[in-house]
Design a protein around this motif. Structure first.
Motif, PDB file in Angstrom:
ATOM      1  N   TRP A 166       0.835  -1.207   0.000  1.00  0.00           N
ATOM      2  CA  TRP A 166       0.000   0.000   0.000  1.00  0.00           C
ATOM      3  C   TRP A 166       0.868   1.254   0.000  1.00  0.00           C
ATOM      4  N   LYS A 167       1.927   1.261   0.793  1.00  0.00           N
ATOM      5  CA  LYS A 167       2.815   2.429   0.858  1.00  0.00           C
ATOM      6  C   LYS A 167       3.464   2.719  -0.487  1.00  0.00           C
ATOM      7  N   ILE A 168       3.771   1.682  -1.242  1.00  0.00           N
ATOM      8  CA  ILE A 168       4.423   1.861  -2.543  1.00  0.00           C
ATOM      9  C   ILE A 168       3.408   2.169  -3.632  1.00  0.00           C
ATOM     10  N   SER A 169       2.314   1.413  -3.646  1.00  0.00           N
ATOM     11  CA  SER A 169       1.351   1.531  -4.749  1.00  0.00           C
ATOM     12  C   SER A 169       0.291   2.612  -4.521  1.00  0.00           C
ATOM     13  N   LYS A 170       0.091   3.004  -3.275  1.00  0.00           N
ATOM     14  CA  LYS A 170      -0.953   3.981  -2.902  1.00  0.00           C
ATOM     15  C   LYS A 170      -2.364   3.461  -3.164  1.00  0.00           C
ATOM     16  N   ASP A 171      -2.512   2.158  -3.317  1.00  0.00           N
ATOM     17  CA  ASP A 171      -3.827   1.543  -3.525  1.00  0.00           C
ATOM     18  C   ASP A 171      -4.391   1.164  -2.165  1.00  0.00           C
ATOM     19  N   VAL A 172      -5.451   1.830  -1.760  1.00  0.00           N
ATOM     20  CA  VAL A 172      -6.019   1.678  -0.423  1.00  0.00           C
ATOM     21  C   VAL A 172      -6.581   0.274  -0.165  1.00  0.00           C
ATOM     22  N   TYR A 200      -5.103  -2.511  -0.337  1.00  0.00           N
ATOM     23  CA  TYR A 200      -4.114  -3.305   0.402  1.00  0.00           C
ATOM     24  C   TYR A 200      -4.090  -2.905   1.874  1.00  0.00           C
ATOM     25  N   PHE A 201      -4.232  -1.612   2.161  1.00  0.00           N
ATOM     26  CA  PHE A 201      -4.318  -1.165   3.544  1.00  0.00           C
ATOM     27  C   PHE A 201      -5.579  -1.695   4.201  1.00  0.00           C
TER      28      PHE A 201
END
Length: 86
Positions: A73-79, A81-82
């Motif tokens: 999530w930190k790398i892709s910014k796709d929520v 995964y968070f």
């Protein structure tokens, strides 16, 4: 005796092998991580169900998957995964 007859099929085979190799899909680490994460999220809709757990548990495997999803999530910014890890 004609020896050059075997050269053409070998050259053709070599040419085709090079063409197939050059058309392979090349993926970087992020693309492979996304595919793996998406696969895990599809296979195990809830993070606690990783390793086919029938009821909610929290152990090393679930923690490792959750940490991996947060890093992705930190790398892709796709929520997504968070949210899966939370």
């Amino acid at each position: 005796m004609k020896k050059s007859g075997i050269h053409f099929p070998l050259l053709l085979l070599l040419f085709l092998a090079i063409q197939v190799k050059s058309q392979e899909v090349k993926m970087d680490g992020l693309a492979m991580a996304v595919k793996m994460a998406d696969s895990e999220m599809k296979q195990f809709p809830e993070a606690w169900s990783v390793d086919y757990n029938p009821k909610p548990v929290w152990n090393y495997t679930q923690g490792l998957v959750a940490q991996s999803m947060i890093q992705l999530w930190k790398i892709s910014k796709d929520v997504r995964y968070f949210n899966y890890a939370a």
